[in-house]
Motif scaffolding. Structure first.
Motif, mmCIF file in Angstrom:
data_model
loop_
_atom_site.group_PDB
_atom_site.id
_atom_site.type_symbol
_atom_site.label_atom_id
_atom_site.label_comp_id
_atom_site.label_asym_id
_atom_site.label_seq_id
_atom_site.Cartn_x
_atom_site.Cartn_y
_atom_site.Cartn_z
ATOM 1 N N PHE A 170 0.833 -1.204 0.000
ATOM 2 C CA PHE A 170 0.000 0.000 0.000
ATOM 3 C C PHE A 170 0.867 1.253 0.000
ATOM 4 O O PHE A 170 0.551 2.236 -0.681
ATOM 5 N N VAL A 171 1.971 1.230 0.754
ATOM 6 C CA VAL A 171 2.888 2.374 0.758
ATOM 7 C C VAL A 171 3.491 2.564 -0.632
ATOM 8 O O VAL A 171 3.575 3.689 -1.142
ATOM 9 N N PHE A 172 3.907 1.461 -1.260
ATOM 10 C CA PHE A 172 4.477 1.528 -2.608
ATOM 11 C C PHE A 172 3.488 2.148 -3.596
ATOM 12 O O PHE A 172 3.864 2.979 -4.433
ATOM 13 N N LEU A 173 2.222 1.746 -3.502
ATOM 14 C CA LEU A 173 1.208 2.287 -4.411
ATOM 15 C C LEU A 173 1.068 3.789 -4.227
ATOM 16 O O LEU A 173 0.954 4.551 -5.203
ATOM 17 N N LEU A 221 -1.217 -12.918 -2.828
ATOM 18 C CA LEU A 221 0.024 -12.330 -2.314
ATOM 19 C C LEU A 221 0.019 -10.821 -2.526
ATOM 20 O O LEU A 221 0.421 -10.049 -1.636
ATOM 21 N N LEU A 222 -0.430 -10.388 -3.691
ATOM 22 C CA LEU A 222 -0.542 -8.962 -3.961
ATOM 23 C C LEU A 222 -1.486 -8.302 -2.964
ATOM 24 O O LEU A 222 -1.172 -7.242 -2.394
ATOM 25 N N ALA A 223 -2.638 -8.931 -2.739
ATOM 26 C CA ALA A 223 -3.608 -8.377 -1.789
ATOM 27 C C ALA A 223 -3.042 -8.355 -0.376
ATOM 28 O O ALA A 223 -3.257 -7.398 0.383
ATOM 29 N N PHE A 224 -2.297 -9.395 -0.011
ATOM 30 C CA PHE A 224 -1.737 -9.498 1.341
ATOM 31 C C PHE A 224 -0.760 -8.363 1.628
ATOM 32 O O PHE A 224 -0.719 -7.829 2.738
ATOM 33 N N PHE A 225 0.033 -7.970 0.625
ATOM 34 C CA PHE A 225 1.007 -6.899 0.831
ATOM 35 C C PHE A 225 0.368 -5.518 0.822
ATOM 36 O O PHE A 225 1.043 -4.520 1.055
#
Length: 383
Positions: free
Chosen positions: A83-86, A170-174
């Motif tokens: 989420f931070v990366f996004l 995995l994408l959702a988890f991060f």
């Protein structure tokens, strides 16, 4: 509040196009709604008790703190790196926070569109309207974004595509670590509960939904310390005035009716050989179990149920497909599905839809989270 009432009633009324319109027309109507809700949620500004923290995340997120972003500034909880990366990526490319809101809500709406046309290609408006009624997610928060992502996991689960299923989760988890609870779904087809056992399990969970929260609250008082503080954070009942809570008799009865419906279709529709259908039946049991036990007073835990909510959507649509005679085009199904049966099935869906409709503009947190509705046009110096 009026704006939400009008919008959701119009979504409901758009279901009239399901009965006489072409599939292309239905898809175009969904696309129009997707554009509207993308702008409705994407251009919001200064709304809700979550607004300040998400705006602050966007401002503070940098390339050098993706993996160590301190969510509350007290050194006690890190925000998920995905989420931070996004946030950093959107800020680097577009600069403005409203671009982040538009992109996230746009992705959620795109996921709703693809899921609706995938689950029930002949009547996608039915799926879309149900999703927007039960899980609107038109504001750009982590939970809503993850819900849009996991819809793709459900589509890959139905296709029996394990590789893409795991990658999506995995994408959702991060982005939100609550998504970890959905990982077992793909393998739940190996758990085959008969209807009698499932009914017994449901009764036990229903009883727990009435009694469990009071017991949980008492335990938080006994445990104390950091663990007790964390546990107390999941419940509204912390010191005194403990009371019995639960989902309510109507909700318990409705969920059991749904359970009966889905087991009936599994048996009569020859879905015993469909692993994904059994996955969804088990997923529905998990969904209603989490929601019933934690729905009153433990919002953080109750939100975990949303990961399994798409199971309810898939099963309800296949129930409608079966009794409307649209499944496999078998003659014996067509004979069984008289006009009276079809009418009763659609009437049940409409009545349930209407029963849940007021939830979109009511509830204990509605005023804090959704009112007053304001956009970037209501402010100056928007950053």
């Amino acid at each position: 509040m009026e704006v939400y009432i009008v919008i959701h009633i119009l979504v409901f009324l758009s279901l009239v196009f399901e009965f006489k319109s072409s599939i292309k027309t239905k898809q175009n109507i969904i696309k129009l709604w997707c554009i509207f809700f993308t702008l409705f949620g994407g251009l919001r500004w200064g709304i809700g008790n979550d607004w300040d923290q998400y705006y602050e995340h966007f401002q503070r997120a940098e390339w050098n703190n993706i993996f160590n972003y301190d969510r509350y500034g007290n050194g006690r909880e890190l925000l998920e790196p995905g989420f931070v990366f996004l946030n950093v990526l959107v800020k680097t490319i577009f600069g403005k926070y409203f671009f982040f809101n538009i992109l996230v809500t746009g992705f959620i709406q795109f996921s709703y569109y693809r899921f609706s046309t995938f689950v029930y290609p002949k009547r996608p408006l039915l799926v879309y309207a149900f999703l927007m009624n039960m899980a609107s997610n038109y504001f750009a928060v982590r939970a809503g974004l993850c819900f849009g992502i996991i819809l793709w996991a459900y589509m890959y689960m139905i296709r029996n595509d394990l590789k893409h299923y795991v990658l999506v989760l995995l994408l959702a988890f991060f982005i939100h670590n609550q998504c970890i609870v959905l990982f077992p779904l793909f393998w739940l087809n190996k758990v085959r509960l008969n209807f009698t056992f499932a009914s017994l399990l449901y009764i036990i969970v229903a009883i727990l939904s009435v009694k469990f929260q009071q017991m949980f609250s008492m335990l938080t008082l006994v445990v104390g310390g950091d663990l007790g503080e964390k546990a107390a954070g999941y419940t509204e009942f912390q010191t005194e005035g403990l009371e019995e809570t639960g989902i309510g008799l109507m909700g318990i009865l409705l969920n059991y009716i749904f359970l009966c419906m889905y087991y009936y279709v599994q048996k009569k529709g020859s879905f015993y050989t469909k692993g994904w259908y059994n996955n969804c039946v088990n997923g529905f049991l998990i969904y209603i179990s989490i929601f019933m036990v934690f729905s009153s007073g433990m919002g953080d835990l109750a939100r975990l149920s949303s990961m399994y909510f798409p199971s309810q959507v898939v099963l309800l649509m296949y129930f409608i497909m079966y009794f409307s005679g649209e499944m496999h085009n078998k003659d014996k199904i067509k004979e069984r599905c008289s006009k009276k049966v079809k009418f009763l099935v659609y009437a049940f869906f409409i009545l349930y839809f209407v029963y849940k409709l007021p939830g979109n503009w009511s509830g204990p947190f509605f005023e804090d989270a959704y009112l007053p509705y304001t956009t970037i046009f209501d402010f100056t110096n928007v950053k």
